[in-house]
Design a protein around this motif. Structure first.
Motif, PDB file in Angstrom:
ATOM      1  N   ARG A 280      38.949  38.788  38.811  1.00 20.50           N
ATOM      2  CA  ARG A 280      39.504  37.928  38.174  1.00 20.50           C
ATOM      3  C   ARG A 280      38.491  36.743  37.396  1.00 20.50           C
ATOM      4  O   ARG A 280      38.162  35.731  38.667  1.00 20.50           O
ATOM      5  CB  ARG A 280      40.443  36.849  39.350  1.00 20.50           C
ATOM      6  CG  ARG A 280      42.013  36.788  38.594  1.00 20.50           C
ATOM      7  CD  ARG A 280      43.151  36.428  39.075  1.00 20.50           C
ATOM      8  NE  ARG A 280      43.228  36.730  40.458  1.00 20.50           N
ATOM      9  CZ  ARG A 280      44.524  37.777  40.327  1.00 20.50           C
ATOM     10  NH1 ARG A 280      44.996  38.233  39.197  1.00 20.50           N
ATOM     11  NH2 ARG A 280      44.457  38.803  41.351  1.00 20.50           N
ATOM     12  N   PRO A 281      39.146  36.748  36.470  1.00 21.59           N
ATOM     13  CA  PRO A 281      38.397  35.614  35.523  1.00 21.59           C
ATOM     14  C   PRO A 281      38.548  34.347  36.104  1.00 21.59           C
ATOM     15  O   PRO A 281      39.248  33.766  36.288  1.00 21.59           O
ATOM     16  CB  PRO A 281      38.527  35.525  34.263  1.00 21.59           C
ATOM     17  CG  PRO A 281      39.334  37.070  33.931  1.00 21.59           C
ATOM     18  CD  PRO A 281      40.094  37.038  35.641  1.00 21.59           C
ATOM     19  N   GLN A 282      37.418  33.762  35.501  1.00 19.35           N
ATOM     20  CA  GLN A 282      37.637  32.209  36.025  1.00 19.35           C
ATOM     21  C   GLN A 282      37.636  31.519  34.793  1.00 19.35           C
ATOM     22  O   GLN A 282      36.230  31.394  34.455  1.00 19.35           O
ATOM     23  CB  GLN A 282      36.194  31.778  37.410  1.00 19.35           C
ATOM     24  CG  GLN A 282      36.148  32.701  38.957  1.00 19.35           C
ATOM     25  CD  GLN A 282      35.341  31.999  39.369  1.00 19.35           C
ATOM     26  OE1 GLN A 282      34.931  31.315  39.198  1.00 19.35           O
ATOM     27  NE2 GLN A 282      34.669  33.305  40.034  1.00 19.35           N
ATOM     28  N   ILE A 283      38.434  31.038  34.561  1.00 24.32           N
ATOM     29  CA  ILE A 283      38.647  29.814  33.474  1.00 24.32           C
ATOM     30  C   ILE A 283      38.259  28.562  33.775  1.00 24.32           C
ATOM     31  O   ILE A 283      38.769  27.475  34.735  1.00 24.32           O
ATOM     32  CB  ILE A 283      40.519  30.268  33.065  1.00 24.32           C
ATOM     33  CG1 ILE A 283      40.258  31.157  32.583  1.00 24.32           C
ATOM     34  CG2 ILE A 283      40.553  28.704  32.011  1.00 24.32           C
ATOM     35  CD1 ILE A 283      41.954  31.603  32.052  1.00 24.32           C
ATOM     36  N   VAL A 288      34.613  30.446  30.305  1.00 27.14           N
ATOM     37  CA  VAL A 288      35.117  31.200  31.095  1.00 27.14           C
ATOM     38  C   VAL A 288      34.551  32.841  31.802  1.00 27.14           C
ATOM     39  O   VAL A 288      33.435  32.759  31.414  1.00 27.14           O
ATOM     40  CB  VAL A 288      35.660  32.452  30.647  1.00 27.14           C
ATOM     41  CG1 VAL A 288      36.856  33.774  31.645  1.00 27.14           C
ATOM     42  CG2 VAL A 288      37.042  31.905  29.767  1.00 27.14           C
ATOM     43  N   LEU A 289      34.480  32.403  33.026  1.00 36.49           N
ATOM     44  CA  LEU A 289      32.594  32.763  33.823  1.00 36.49           C
ATOM     45  C   LEU A 289      33.867  34.666  34.250  1.00 36.49           C
ATOM     46  O   LEU A 289      34.979  34.206  34.645  1.00 36.49           O
ATOM     47  CB  LEU A 289      33.240  31.897  35.381  1.00 36.49           C
ATOM     48  CG  LEU A 289      32.868  31.332  34.755  1.00 36.49           C
ATOM     49  CD1 LEU A 289      32.369  30.632  36.623  1.00 36.49           C
ATOM     50  CD2 LEU A 289      31.304  31.221  33.818  1.00 36.49           C
ATOM     51  N   LEU A 290      32.809  35.444  34.001  1.00 34.74           N
ATOM     52  CA  LEU A 290      33.509  36.695  34.201  1.00 34.74           C
ATOM     53  C   LEU A 290      32.718  37.806  35.438  1.00 34.74           C
ATOM     54  O   LEU A 290      31.245  37.736  34.363  1.00 34.74           O
ATOM     55  CB  LEU A 290      33.669  37.486  32.493  1.00 34.74           C
ATOM     56  CG  LEU A 290      34.859  37.011  31.643  1.00 34.74           C
ATOM     57  CD1 LEU A 290      34.645  37.413  30.253  1.00 34.74           C
ATOM     58  CD2 LEU A 290      35.688  37.248  32.305  1.00 34.74           C
ATOM     59  N   ASP A 291      33.076  38.329  35.916  1.00 33.56           N
ATOM     60  CA  ASP A 291      32.142  39.428  36.503  1.00 33.56           C
ATOM     61  C   ASP A 291      32.425  40.611  36.026  1.00 33.56           C
ATOM     62  O   ASP A 291      33.601  40.990  36.247  1.00 33.56           O
ATOM     63  CB  ASP A 291      32.902  38.780  38.017  1.00 33.56           C
ATOM     64  CG  ASP A 291      32.189  37.212  39.088  1.00 33.56           C
ATOM     65  OD1 ASP A 291      31.168  36.939  38.753  1.00 33.56           O
ATOM     66  OD2 ASP A 291      33.304  36.872  39.467  1.00 33.56           O
ATOM     67  N   LEU A 292      30.971  41.188  36.140  1.00 32.44           N
ATOM     68  CA  LEU A 292      31.295  42.056  35.039  1.00 32.44           C
ATOM     69  C   LEU A 292      30.338  43.834  35.729  1.00 32.44           C
ATOM     70  O   LEU A 292      29.475  43.410  36.885  1.00 32.44           O
ATOM     71  CB  LEU A 292      30.702  42.522  34.382  1.00 32.44           C
ATOM     72  CG  LEU A 292      31.449  41.234  32.472  1.00 32.44           C
ATOM     73  CD1 LEU A 292      30.414  41.447  31.814  1.00 32.44           C
ATOM     74  CD2 LEU A 292      32.666  41.520  32.327  1.00 32.44           C
ATOM     75  N   CYS A 293      30.989  44.605  35.867  1.00 33.61           N
ATOM     76  CA  CYS A 293      30.502  45.912  36.222  1.00 33.61           C
ATOM     77  C   CYS A 293      29.236  46.781  35.197  1.00 33.61           C
ATOM     78  O   CYS A 293      30.507  46.552  33.755  1.00 33.61           O
ATOM     79  CB  CYS A 293      30.931  47.714  37.192  1.00 33.61           C
ATOM     80  SG  CYS A 293      30.283  48.075  37.603  1.00 33.61           S
ATOM     81  N   THR A 303      28.830  34.336  30.844  1.00 30.45           N
ATOM     82  CA  THR A 303      29.098  32.991  31.016  1.00 30.45           C
ATOM     83  C   THR A 303      29.565  33.005  28.992  1.00 30.45           C
ATOM     84  O   THR A 303      29.303  33.294  28.546  1.00 30.45           O
ATOM     85  CB  THR A 303      29.349  31.181  31.196  1.00 30.45           C
ATOM     86  OG1 THR A 303      28.493  32.015  32.319  1.00 30.45           O
ATOM     87  CG2 THR A 303      29.688  30.529  30.939  1.00 30.45           C
ATOM     88  N   VAL A 304      31.117  33.018  28.759  1.00 31.60           N
ATOM     89  CA  VAL A 304      31.970  32.801  27.565  1.00 31.60           C
ATOM     90  C   VAL A 304      31.890  31.453  27.526  1.00 31.60           C
ATOM     91  O   VAL A 304      33.160  30.836  28.479  1.00 31.60           O
ATOM     92  CB  VAL A 304      33.035  33.834  27.146  1.00 31.60           C
ATOM     93  CG1 VAL A 304      33.291  34.301  26.064  1.00 31.60           C
ATOM     94  CG2 VAL A 304      32.458  35.103  27.904  1.00 31.60           C
ATOM     95  N   GLU A 319      42.172  40.031  31.515  1.00 31.26           N
ATOM     96  CA  GLU A 319      42.862  40.459  32.828  1.00 31.26           C
ATOM     97  C   GLU A 319      41.326  40.979  33.776  1.00 31.26           C
ATOM     98  O   GLU A 319      40.840  41.758  33.517  1.00 31.26           O
ATOM     99  CB  GLU A 319      43.512  41.102  32.549  1.00 31.26           C
ATOM    100  CG  GLU A 319      44.694  40.582  31.687  1.00 31.26           C
ATOM    101  CD  GLU A 319      46.063  40.698  31.692  1.00 31.26           C
ATOM    102  OE1 GLU A 319      46.382  41.738  32.541  1.00 31.26           O
ATOM    103  OE2 GLU A 319      46.941  39.739  31.597  1.00 31.26           O
ATOM    104  N   TRP A 320      41.962  41.186  34.455  1.00 34.47           N
ATOM    105  CA  TRP A 320      40.989  41.695  35.557  1.00 34.47           C
ATOM    106  C   TRP A 320      41.225  43.623  35.896  1.00 34.47           C
ATOM    107  O   TRP A 320      42.187  43.855  35.368  1.00 34.47           O
ATOM    108  CB  TRP A 320      41.338  40.680  37.070  1.00 34.47           C
ATOM    109  CG  TRP A 320      40.653  41.313  38.820  1.00 34.47           C
ATOM    110  CD1 TRP A 320      40.059  42.514  38.688  1.00 34.47           C
ATOM    111  CD2 TRP A 320      41.592  41.677  40.603  1.00 34.47           C
ATOM    112  NE1 TRP A 320      39.293  43.072  39.972  1.00 34.47           N
ATOM    113  CE2 TRP A 320      40.210  42.649  40.581  1.00 34.47           C
ATOM    114  CE3 TRP A 320      42.689  41.181  40.202  1.00 34.47           C
ATOM    115  CZ2 TRP A 320      40.803  42.397  42.441  1.00 34.47           C
ATOM    116  CZ3 TRP A 320      41.942  41.466  42.031  1.00 34.47           C
ATOM    117  CH2 TRP A 320      41.868  41.965  42.613  1.00 34.47           C
ATOM    118  N   GLY A 321      40.052  44.324  35.280  1.00 31.79           N
ATOM    119  CA  GLY A 321      40.292  45.144  35.473  1.00 31.79           C
ATOM    120  C   GLY A 321      40.260  45.436  34.119  1.00 31.79           C
ATOM    121  O   GLY A 321      39.959  47.335  33.425  1.00 31.79           O
TER     122      GLY A 321
END
Length: 335
Positions: A280-283, A288-293, A303-304, A319-321
């Protein structure tokens, strides 16, 4: 003139009608007993859904969540296969047919549809519910033993949702191999638990060995970068709760989040996501922190910030996914 209902709306309406005349306590009791069966670790060798009351209660309880999870997986598959629409669909272990509804929501229109399951009451009820969906008018509901003896006719799309947990390891392997040999694309969905993820990874490996390539959620067909035993790949789909959901679970929220793991693989030319949001993105303030594969076969955090302009707005809506970055002409992803 009223607009036609969407597949999700038509399904909810049909399921609500199922519970008319079924005492709430009986429906809740049937669901609780069936959940206990499904949560067991022992593979099932006889149908769990025994009669219409069982099937009606469990369909009303589980079909919306199964629909939501499968629809999310299919949408990711469709995004990676632009321009492709399956002309035929086989749903293995489909029961009352939630995945068939999800396919019509993803690719509207009629097609050859076959639902295979060993529980005749589930098939009968699925056929009855499908009358509310014109795209399923010609569907075949066929009783079949789901396991090592399963044979499949050639088809464009095979779905297998929440089925592998009911099978022994040899039967799981045989089912996945049969799906890979019959279809242009295979989508497998399991519960979003460590055990469900393990079954998906096992199936993913078999699909790749059979010559298919992964189109979602992974941006590559190499080994999963998640360290076994430390984490697992899963996603979430929001589901509106019915009164039966609230009664069984004792919850007060009007919704719940269905956690699921999945893999979509195909023999067709594909455009997998450059990377995918796996948490789940952290705002936070201004970022915004995005954990990515990522396609580089690794997990990474991006980090955006506001300085990324439109990409920052997209990150706040991510969104997540979701695939990342979203299509955005002239915009470069952050380093």
């Amino acid at each position: 003139m009223n607009d036609p209902l969407s597949p999700a709306e038509a399904l909810r309406a049909s399921l609500a009608e199922l519970l008319d005349g079924l005492p709430p306590r009986q429906a809740a009791g049937a669901v609780e007993r069936l959940i206990a069966h499904y949560r067991g670790d022992t593979p099932t060798h006889t149908p769990i859904l025994r009669d219409r009351a069982d099937v009606a209660a469990y369909a009303a309880y589980r079909m919306p969540a199964t629909f939501a999870a499968v629809h999310a997986a299919l949408e990711a598959c469709a995004a990676a296969l632009p321009g492709w629409t399956p002309g035929s669909h086989t749903d293995i272990g489909g029961g009352t047919g939630a995945a068939t509804w999800a396919v019509t929501a993803t690719w509207p229109g009629g097609r050859g549809v076959t639902v295979l399951d060993w529980a005749e009451p589930a098939l009968a009820l699925g056929r009855e519910i499908a009358a509310a969906n014109p795209d399923l008018a010609g569907a075949r509901w066929q009783r079949a033993r789901i396991g090592a003896d399963l044979t499949l006719a050639a088809t464009d799309l095979v779905t297998v949702s929440y089925v592998l947990n009911e099978l022994s390891e040899p039967d799981r392997a045989a089912l996945v191999d049969a799906a890979a040999g019959a279809a242009q694309a295979v989508v497998i969905v399991e519960a979003g638990t460590p055990a469900g993820y393990a079954r998906v990874i096992e199936a993913r490996d078999r699909l790749i060995r059979a010559g298919l390539h992964v189109v979602a959620p992974c941006p590559h067909s190499a080994a999963c970068p998640i360290e076994p035993g430390r984490d697992w790949c899963h996603f979430s789909a929001r589901v509106a709760r019915s009164s039966l959901h609230r009664q069984v679970k004792g919850g007060t929220l009007p919704y719940e989040d269905e956690k699921f793991s999945y893999v979509a693989a195909s023999r067709l030319p594909a455009a997998p996501a450059p990377s995918r949001v796996v948490r789940r993105p952290q705002i936070r303030k201004g970022q915004v922190l995005l954990d990515l594969c990522e396609a580089g076969e690794r997990l990474a955090r991006t980090t955006v910030t506001k300085r990324h302009g439109d990409l920052y707005k997209a990150a706040r809506d991510a969104e997540w996914g979701d695939a990342w970055p979203p299509p955005s002409p002239g915009e470069e992803p952050p380093a």
